[in-house]
Scaffold this motif. Structure first.
Motif, PDB file in Angstrom:
ATOM      1  N   TRP A 179       0.825  -1.194   0.000  1.00 13.76           N
ATOM      2  CA  TRP A 179       0.000   0.000   0.000  1.00 13.76           C
ATOM      3  C   TRP A 179       0.863   1.248   0.000  1.00 13.76           C
ATOM      4  O   TRP A 179       1.770   1.408   0.807  1.00 13.76           O
ATOM      5  CB  TRP A 179      -0.918  -0.011   1.224  1.00 13.76           C
ATOM      6  N   GLN A 180       0.593   2.132  -0.894  1.00 18.72           N
ATOM      7  CA  GLN A 180       1.228   3.452  -1.013  1.00 18.72           C
ATOM      8  C   GLN A 180       2.760   3.415  -0.965  1.00 18.72           C
ATOM      9  O   GLN A 180       3.385   4.080  -0.141  1.00 18.72           O
ATOM     10  CB  GLN A 180       0.684   4.393   0.071  1.00 18.72           C
ATOM     11  N   PRO A 181       3.376   2.665  -1.867  1.00 21.02           N
ATOM     12  CA  PRO A 181       4.845   2.594  -1.852  1.00 21.02           C
ATOM     13  C   PRO A 181       5.503   3.942  -2.110  1.00 21.02           C
ATOM     14  O   PRO A 181       6.566   4.228  -1.568  1.00 21.02           O
ATOM     15  CB  PRO A 181       5.169   1.592  -2.967  1.00 21.02           C
ATOM     16  N   GLN A 182       4.862   4.813  -2.923  1.00 17.71           N
ATOM     17  CA  GLN A 182       5.442   6.125  -3.193  1.00 17.71           C
ATOM     18  C   GLN A 182       5.461   6.987  -1.934  1.00 17.71           C
ATOM     19  O   GLN A 182       6.413   7.721  -1.689  1.00 17.71           O
ATOM     20  CB  GLN A 182       4.652   6.842  -4.298  1.00 17.71           C
ATOM     21  N   VAL A 183       4.392   6.900  -1.135  1.00 19.02           N
ATOM     22  CA  VAL A 183       4.326   7.676   0.109  1.00 19.02           C
ATOM     23  C   VAL A 183       5.446   7.224   1.041  1.00 19.02           C
ATOM     24  O   VAL A 183       6.170   8.034   1.624  1.00 19.02           O
ATOM     25  CB  VAL A 183       2.943   7.522   0.791  1.00 19.02           C
ATOM     26  N   ARG A 184       5.613   5.914   1.168  1.00 16.55           N
ATOM     27  CA  ARG A 184       6.670   5.367   2.027  1.00 16.55           C
ATOM     28  C   ARG A 184       8.040   5.809   1.554  1.00 16.55           C
ATOM     29  O   ARG A 184       8.872   6.258   2.350  1.00 16.55           O
ATOM     30  CB  ARG A 184       6.601   3.847   2.026  1.00 16.55           C
ATOM     31  N   LYS A 185       8.283   5.687   0.245  1.00 14.82           N
ATOM     32  CA  LYS A 185       9.596   6.059  -0.296  1.00 14.82           C
ATOM     33  C   LYS A 185       9.882   7.536  -0.069  1.00 14.82           C
ATOM     34  O   LYS A 185      11.002   7.917   0.275  1.00 14.82           O
ATOM     35  CB  LYS A 185       9.668   5.727  -1.782  1.00 14.82           C
ATOM     36  N   ARG A 186       8.862   8.385  -0.281  1.00 17.74           N
ATOM     37  CA  ARG A 186       9.055   9.828  -0.095  1.00 17.74           C
ATOM     38  C   ARG A 186       9.402  10.147   1.353  1.00 17.74           C
ATOM     39  O   ARG A 186      10.324  10.922   1.630  1.00 17.74           O
ATOM     40  CB  ARG A 186       7.801  10.588  -0.534  1.00 17.74           C
ATOM     41  N   ARG A 187       8.682   9.531   2.300  1.00 14.91           N
ATOM     42  CA  ARG A 187       8.945   9.796   3.719  1.00 14.91           C
ATOM     43  C   ARG A 187      10.325   9.286   4.131  1.00 14.91           C
ATOM     44  O   ARG A 187      11.028   9.940   4.892  1.00 14.91           O
ATOM     45  CB  ARG A 187       7.862   9.161   4.587  1.00 14.91           C
ATOM     46  N   GLN A 188      10.715   8.126   3.615  1.00 16.59           N
ATOM     47  CA  GLN A 188      12.029   7.592   3.939  1.00 16.59           C
ATOM     48  C   GLN A 188      13.134   8.459   3.348  1.00 16.59           C
ATOM     49  O   GLN A 188      14.144   8.725   3.995  1.00 16.59           O
ATOM     50  CB  GLN A 188      12.159   6.148   3.460  1.00 16.59           C
ATOM     51  N   ARG A 189      12.933   8.914   2.110  1.00 10.91           N
ATOM     52  CA  ARG A 189      13.920   9.784   1.461  1.00 10.91           C
ATOM     53  C   ARG A 189      14.078  11.089   2.246  1.00 10.91           C
ATOM     54  O   ARG A 189      15.185  11.571   2.462  1.00 10.91           O
ATOM     55  CB  ARG A 189      13.495  10.052   0.014  1.00 10.91           C
ATOM     56  N   GLN A 190      12.953  11.646   2.709  1.00  8.37           N
ATOM     57  CA  GLN A 190      13.003  12.880   3.489  1.00  8.37           C
ATOM     58  C   GLN A 190      13.737  12.655   4.803  1.00  8.37           C
ATOM     59  O   GLN A 190      14.563  13.467   5.221  1.00  8.37           O
ATOM     60  CB  GLN A 190      11.590  13.390   3.750  1.00  8.37           C
ATOM     61  N   ALA A 191      13.454  11.532   5.484  1.00 13.87           N
ATOM     62  CA  ALA A 191      14.127  11.229   6.744  1.00 13.87           C
ATOM     63  C   ALA A 191      15.626  11.050   6.535  1.00 13.87           C
ATOM     64  O   ALA A 191      16.437  11.476   7.359  1.00 13.87           O
ATOM     65  CB  ALA A 191      13.533   9.967   7.375  1.00 13.87           C
ATOM     66  N   ALA A 192      16.003  10.435   5.427  1.00 11.73           N
ATOM     67  CA  ALA A 192      17.409  10.130   5.164  1.00 11.73           C
ATOM     68  C   ALA A 192      18.192  11.333   4.653  1.00 11.73           C
ATOM     69  O   ALA A 192      19.424  11.321   4.680  1.00 11.73           O
ATOM     70  CB  ALA A 192      17.512   8.990   4.164  1.00 11.73           C
ATOM     71  N   THR A 193      17.502  12.391   4.205  1.00 11.94           N
ATOM     72  CA  THR A 193      18.223  13.541   3.663  1.00 11.94           C
ATOM     73  C   THR A 193      18.120  14.785   4.537  1.00 11.94           C
ATOM     74  O   THR A 193      19.095  15.517   4.675  1.00 11.94           O
ATOM     75  CB  THR A 193      17.723  13.899   2.248  1.00 11.94           C
ATOM     76  N   THR A 194      16.947  15.041   5.127  1.00 14.33           N
ATOM     77  CA  THR A 194      16.798  16.281   5.890  1.00 14.33           C
ATOM     78  C   THR A 194      16.172  16.104   7.263  1.00 14.33           C
ATOM     79  O   THR A 194      16.529  16.786   8.207  1.00 14.33           O
ATOM     80  CB  THR A 194      15.924  17.300   5.124  1.00 14.33           C
TER      81      THR A 194
END
Length: 182
Positions: free
Chosen positions: A76-91
């Motif tokens: 479910w919602q893989p794009q939402v998960r990826k976006r949140r993980q990318r945000q956590a890992a960068t900023t």
């Protein structure tokens, strides 16, 4: 550890996944391409999947219902998960809340007895990135726990380099609970 990351992922859903058996099966068929593929994933026959999809069978056995729910939530919602993980890992970084036994190796004359502590510590993006990379590489819970322990050592114990520089190791054991937020 893997469970904590999954819980944090689910908390970020912008829409709830399908609740009904028919809706869940319909979603899985779209994701996996066929009733046969869904049947293999959840451990039932393709005929059973067809009955779930048509609504001829309204409820699945508890063990099958659990597998269906897990399969839906994982996709479910893989794009939402990826976006949140990318945000956590960068900023954004990652917040770890836990109650566990913490012990550490310190210079002679200081206490290093492990004791239970309840801590909430915000770790910088570097640690979020390391956790996600470790999980994606198939790391064990022990390896992921070591990454969090290193973050606690740097941020909590050493205050980013302002104190307790003599600490060489921090260990997390006997975890009562561990929650992640990002």
């Amino acid at each position: 550890m893997h469970d904590a990351i999954e819980r944090a992922d689910r908390e970020g859903f912008t829409r709830e996944p399908p609740k009904t058996l028919k809706g869940q099966i319909g979603f899985l068929i779209k994701q996996l391409g066929s009733a046969k593929a869904v049947a293999q994933e959840i451990g039932v026959t393709a005929d059973s999947v067809g009955r779930y999809r048509r609504g001829a069978r309204k409820h699945a056995r508890a063990d099958v219902a659990s597998k269906i729910d897990d399969a839906v939530r994982a996709r479910w919602q893989p794009q939402v998960r990826k976006r949140r993980q990318r945000q956590a890992a960068t900023t954004g970084g990652i917040t770890v809340e836990t109650r566990a036994r913490f012990g550490y190796t310190a210079p002679v004359g200081t206490t290093d007895d492990g004791r239970f502590r309840r801590l909430t510590v915000h770790l910088p993006p570097e640690y979020a990135r390391r956790l996600f990379d470790a999980r994606d590489a198939g790391a064990s819970d022990q390896q992921m726990r070591k990454i969090i322990a290193e973050g606690f050592k740097e941020i909590y114990s050493q205050d980013g380099g302002a104190r307790a520089m003599g600490l060489s190791d921090v260990e997390i054991n006997d975890i009562d609970y561990l929650d992640l937020e990002y």
